[in-house]
Design a protein around this motif. Structure first.
Motif, PDB file in Angstrom:
ATOM      1  N   GLU A  96       0.832  -1.187   0.000  1.00 17.72           N
ATOM      2  CA  GLU A  96       0.000   0.000   0.000  1.00 17.72           C
ATOM      3  C   GLU A  96       0.876   1.249   0.000  1.00 17.72           C
ATOM      4  O   GLU A  96       1.865   1.324   0.703  1.00 17.72           O
ATOM      5  CB  GLU A  96      -0.919   0.018   1.235  1.00 17.72           C
ATOM      6  N   LYS A  97       0.486   2.222  -0.807  1.00 15.86           N
ATOM      7  CA  LYS A  97       1.244   3.463  -0.918  1.00 15.86           C
ATOM      8  C   LYS A  97       0.379   4.614  -0.403  1.00 15.86           C
ATOM      9  O   LYS A  97      -0.793   4.716  -0.751  1.00 15.86           O
ATOM     10  CB  LYS A  97       1.631   3.722  -2.366  1.00 15.86           C
ATOM     11  N   PHE A  98       0.979   5.476   0.392  1.00 18.99           N
ATOM     12  CA  PHE A  98       0.304   6.646   0.940  1.00 18.99           C
ATOM     13  C   PHE A  98       0.970   7.891   0.379  1.00 18.99           C
ATOM     14  O   PHE A  98       2.190   7.963   0.289  1.00 18.99           O
ATOM     15  CB  PHE A  98       0.407   6.677   2.466  1.00 18.99           C
ATOM     16  N   LYS A  99       0.146   8.852   0.020  1.00 20.98           N
ATOM     17  CA  LYS A  99       0.657  10.149  -0.414  1.00 20.98           C
ATOM     18  C   LYS A  99      -0.134  11.225   0.301  1.00 20.98           C
ATOM     19  O   LYS A  99      -1.358  11.192   0.328  1.00 20.98           O
ATOM     20  CB  LYS A  99       0.510  10.329  -1.921  1.00 20.98           C
ATOM     21  N   ILE A 155     -12.564  18.725   8.511  1.00 22.46           N
ATOM     22  CA  ILE A 155     -11.253  19.367   8.595  1.00 22.46           C
ATOM     23  C   ILE A 155     -10.235  18.288   8.943  1.00 22.46           C
ATOM     24  O   ILE A 155     -10.475  17.456   9.802  1.00 22.46           O
ATOM     25  CB  ILE A 155     -11.234  20.452   9.684  1.00 22.46           C
ATOM     26  N   GLY A 156      -9.125  18.302   8.245  1.00 24.96           N
ATOM     27  CA  GLY A 156      -8.082  17.338   8.573  1.00 24.96           C
ATOM     28  C   GLY A 156      -7.139  17.120   7.416  1.00 24.96           C
ATOM     29  O   GLY A 156      -7.197  17.792   6.384  1.00 24.96           O
ATOM     30  N   ASP A 157      -6.273  16.143   7.592  1.00 20.20           N
ATOM     31  CA  ASP A 157      -5.282  15.809   6.575  1.00 20.20           C
ATOM     32  C   ASP A 157      -5.952  15.107   5.408  1.00 20.20           C
ATOM     33  O   ASP A 157      -6.888  14.332   5.580  1.00 20.20           O
ATOM     34  CB  ASP A 157      -4.206  14.901   7.165  1.00 20.20           C
ATOM     35  N   GLU A 158      -5.433  15.384   4.225  1.00 21.49           N
ATOM     36  CA  GLU A 158      -5.895  14.703   3.024  1.00 21.49           C
ATOM     37  C   GLU A 158      -4.755  13.827   2.523  1.00 21.49           C
ATOM     38  O   GLU A 158      -3.634  14.282   2.371  1.00 21.49           O
ATOM     39  CB  GLU A 158      -6.310  15.712   1.960  1.00 21.49           C
ATOM     40  N   PHE A 159      -5.068  12.557   2.291  1.00 20.90           N
ATOM     41  CA  PHE A 159      -4.057  11.633   1.805  1.00 20.90           C
ATOM     42  C   PHE A 159      -4.723  10.630   0.883  1.00 20.90           C
ATOM     43  O   PHE A 159      -5.944  10.560   0.787  1.00 20.90           O
ATOM     44  CB  PHE A 159      -3.321  10.935   2.957  1.00 20.90           C
ATOM     45  N   SER A 160      -3.899   9.865   0.177  1.00 19.65           N
ATOM     46  CA  SER A 160      -4.424   8.881  -0.755  1.00 19.65           C
ATOM     47  C   SER A 160      -3.800   7.525  -0.465  1.00 19.65           C
ATOM     48  O   SER A 160      -2.676   7.426   0.020  1.00 19.65           O
ATOM     49  CB  SER A 160      -4.133   9.297  -2.195  1.00 19.65           C
ATOM     50  N   ILE A 161      -4.566   6.482  -0.768  1.00 22.22           N
ATOM     51  CA  ILE A 161      -4.114   5.098  -0.642  1.00 22.22           C
ATOM     52  C   ILE A 161      -4.238   4.451  -2.015  1.00 22.22           C
ATOM     53  O   ILE A 161      -5.284   4.568  -2.665  1.00 22.22           O
ATOM     54  CB  ILE A 161      -4.956   4.301   0.366  1.00 22.22           C
ATOM     55  N   SER A 162      -3.193   3.761  -2.424  1.00 18.85           N
ATOM     56  CA  SER A 162      -3.249   2.979  -3.659  1.00 18.85           C
ATOM     57  C   SER A 162      -2.398   1.737  -3.475  1.00 18.85           C
ATOM     58  O   SER A 162      -1.587   1.658  -2.563  1.00 18.85           O
ATOM     59  CB  SER A 162      -2.755   3.803  -4.853  1.00 18.85           C
ATOM     60  N   SER A 163      -2.626   0.758  -4.350  1.00 18.42           N
ATOM     61  CA  SER A 163      -1.861  -0.478  -4.282  1.00 18.42           C
ATOM     62  C   SER A 163      -1.672  -1.025  -5.694  1.00 18.42           C
ATOM     63  O   SER A 163      -2.625  -1.029  -6.482  1.00 18.42           O
ATOM     64  CB  SER A 163      -2.584  -1.513  -3.414  1.00 18.42           C
ATOM     65  N   PRO A 164      -0.471  -1.494  -6.030  1.00 16.49           N
ATOM     66  CA  PRO A 164      -0.270  -2.063  -7.364  1.00 16.49           C
ATOM     67  C   PRO A 164      -0.955  -3.415  -7.544  1.00 16.49           C
ATOM     68  O   PRO A 164      -1.036  -3.906  -8.659  1.00 16.49           O
ATOM     69  CB  PRO A 164       1.253  -2.197  -7.461  1.00 16.49           C
ATOM     70  N   TYR A 165      -1.473  -4.007  -6.467  1.00 16.97           N
ATOM     71  CA  TYR A 165      -2.156  -5.289  -6.556  1.00 16.97           C
ATOM     72  C   TYR A 165      -3.652  -5.188  -6.285  1.00 16.97           C
ATOM     73  O   TYR A 165      -4.351  -6.176  -6.365  1.00 16.97           O
ATOM     74  CB  TYR A 165      -1.528  -6.290  -5.580  1.00 16.97           C
ATOM     75  N   GLY A 166      -4.124  -4.024  -5.912  1.00 16.88           N
ATOM     76  CA  GLY A 166      -5.532  -3.846  -5.605  1.00 16.88           C
ATOM     77  C   GLY A 166      -5.834  -4.198  -4.158  1.00 16.88           C
ATOM     78  O   GLY A 166      -5.056  -4.865  -3.482  1.00 16.88           O
ATOM     79  N   ASN A 182      -9.493  -1.109  -7.257  1.00 18.31           N
ATOM     80  CA  ASN A 182      -8.829  -1.826  -8.338  1.00 18.31           C
ATOM     81  C   ASN A 182      -7.332  -1.543  -8.376  1.00 18.31           C
ATOM     82  O   ASN A 182      -6.827  -0.662  -7.673  1.00 18.31           O
ATOM     83  CB  ASN A 182      -9.456  -1.448  -9.683  1.00 18.31           C
ATOM     84  N   ILE A 183      -6.650  -2.270  -9.219  1.00 20.04           N
ATOM     85  CA  ILE A 183      -5.199  -2.148  -9.353  1.00 20.04           C
ATOM     86  C   ILE A 183      -4.841  -0.719  -9.767  1.00 20.04           C
ATOM     87  O   ILE A 183      -5.397  -0.188 -10.731  1.00 20.04           O
ATOM     88  CB  ILE A 183      -4.672  -3.168 -10.379  1.00 20.04           C
ATOM     89  N   ILE A 221      -7.009  -3.249   6.127  1.00 21.82           N
ATOM     90  CA  ILE A 221      -7.039  -3.511   4.693  1.00 21.82           C
ATOM     91  C   ILE A 221      -7.034  -5.013   4.473  1.00 21.82           C
ATOM     92  O   ILE A 221      -6.234  -5.737   5.061  1.00 21.82           O
ATOM     93  CB  ILE A 221      -5.820  -2.875   4.000  1.00 21.82           C
ATOM     94  N   GLU A 222      -7.936  -5.473   3.618  1.00 19.38           N
ATOM     95  CA  GLU A 222      -7.887  -6.859   3.149  1.00 19.38           C
ATOM     96  C   GLU A 222      -7.350  -6.819   1.732  1.00 19.38           C
ATOM     97  O   GLU A 222      -7.981  -6.271   0.832  1.00 19.38           O
ATOM     98  CB  GLU A 222      -9.262  -7.516   3.183  1.00 19.38           C
ATOM     99  N   ARG A 223      -6.163  -7.371   1.565  1.00 18.38           N
ATOM    100  CA  ARG A 223      -5.512  -7.360   0.263  1.00 18.38           C
ATOM    101  C   ARG A 223      -6.195  -8.345  -0.688  1.00 18.38           C
ATOM    102  O   ARG A 223      -7.047  -9.126  -0.298  1.00 18.38           O
ATOM    103  CB  ARG A 223      -4.046  -7.752   0.408  1.00 18.38           C
ATOM    104  N   MET A 224      -5.757  -8.310  -1.931  1.00 19.07           N
ATOM    105  CA  MET A 224      -6.300  -9.236  -2.930  1.00 19.07           C
ATOM    106  C   MET A 224      -5.888 -10.683  -2.657  1.00 19.07           C
ATOM    107  O   MET A 224      -6.513 -11.598  -3.148  1.00 19.07           O
ATOM    108  CB  MET A 224      -5.851  -8.840  -4.338  1.00 19.07           C
ATOM    109  N   ASP A 225      -4.854 -10.886  -1.845  1.00 20.62           N
ATOM    110  CA  ASP A 225      -4.441 -12.236  -1.490  1.00 20.62           C
ATOM    111  C   ASP A 225      -5.085 -12.691  -0.177  1.00 20.62           C
ATOM    112  O   ASP A 225      -4.644 -13.656   0.425  1.00 20.62           O
ATOM    113  CB  ASP A 225      -2.927 -12.356  -1.420  1.00 20.62           C
ATOM    114  N   TYR A 226      -6.134 -11.994   0.262  1.00 23.41           N
ATOM    115  CA  TYR A 226      -6.958 -12.323   1.433  1.00 23.41           C
ATOM    116  C   TYR A 226      -6.247 -12.135   2.768  1.00 23.41           C
ATOM    117  O   TYR A 226      -6.764 -12.551   3.784  1.00 23.41           O
ATOM    118  CB  TYR A 226      -7.503 -13.755   1.353  1.00 23.41           C
TER     119      TYR A 226
END
Length: 170
Positions: free
Chosen positions: A37-40, A62-73, A107-108, A129-134
């Motif tokens: 998982e990647k946070f920005k 009001i608060g911090d804004e960040f993003s979550i992404s994953s190359p595997y979903g 999604n990916i 977080i529940e990854r795509m590999d369970y």
């Protein structure tokens, strides 16, 4: 003669099966500490409009804004608000944990944007977080007042039965 050949092939088959299972268990142990998982952090003065996107979760106004992404979903993201009490010796004890939002099927390489009030020094947000590999990963986020980064603490990795079967079959 054929009895000896049959016994040798049975021993080789059992040995290869045991090595196969050991190899997959080793693969699980290696991927256990890998954080996909990647946070920005989205800076306050950026031109990015969080309200104009599709994948947006607003926990606090009001608060911090960040993003979550994953190359595997990601299958499932659960965001909790947690409250801690600091004892006299400096240790934290959990008082309450409240589910605020659940997001399914990221999604990916898709990005989920989140706005919530992260605590400084003491985490107030917990994400499961529940990854795509369970596998299930639980961690807490708080913001660094010094650098403005988002810090991760209490990173817990949990293998489920489904994830163990997944890794044995892949």
């Amino acid at each position: 003669m054929w009895q000896i050949i049959s016994n040798i092939s049975s021993i080789i088959t059992c040995t290869l099966f045991i090595l196969y299972v050991i190899g997959h268990i080793w693969k699980v142990l290696v991927t256990k500490n890998t954080r996909y998982e990647k946070f920005k952090v989205i800076p306050f003065n950026s031109d990015f409009d969080i309200d104009a996107n599709d994948n947006v979760v607003i926990i606090d106004d009001i608060g911090d804004e960040f993003s979550i992404s994953s190359p595997y979903g990601i299958r499932n993201i659960e965001i909790y608000k947690v409250t801690y009490e600091i004892s006299d010796n400096g240790s934290l004890s959990l008082i309450s944990k409240e589910l605020k939002y659940t997001y399914r099927d990221l999604n990916i390489n898709d990005t989920l944007y989140i706005r919530c009030n992260l605590g400084e020094c003491v985490p107030t947000t917990q994400i499961t977080i529940e990854r795509m590999d369970y596998t299930k990963v639980t961690f807490e986020l708080y913001s660094s007042g010094k650098t403005g980064n988002i810090l991760v603490s209490n990173y817990n990795f949990k293998m489920t039965v489904r994830s163990f079967i997944y890794y044995l079959c892949v």
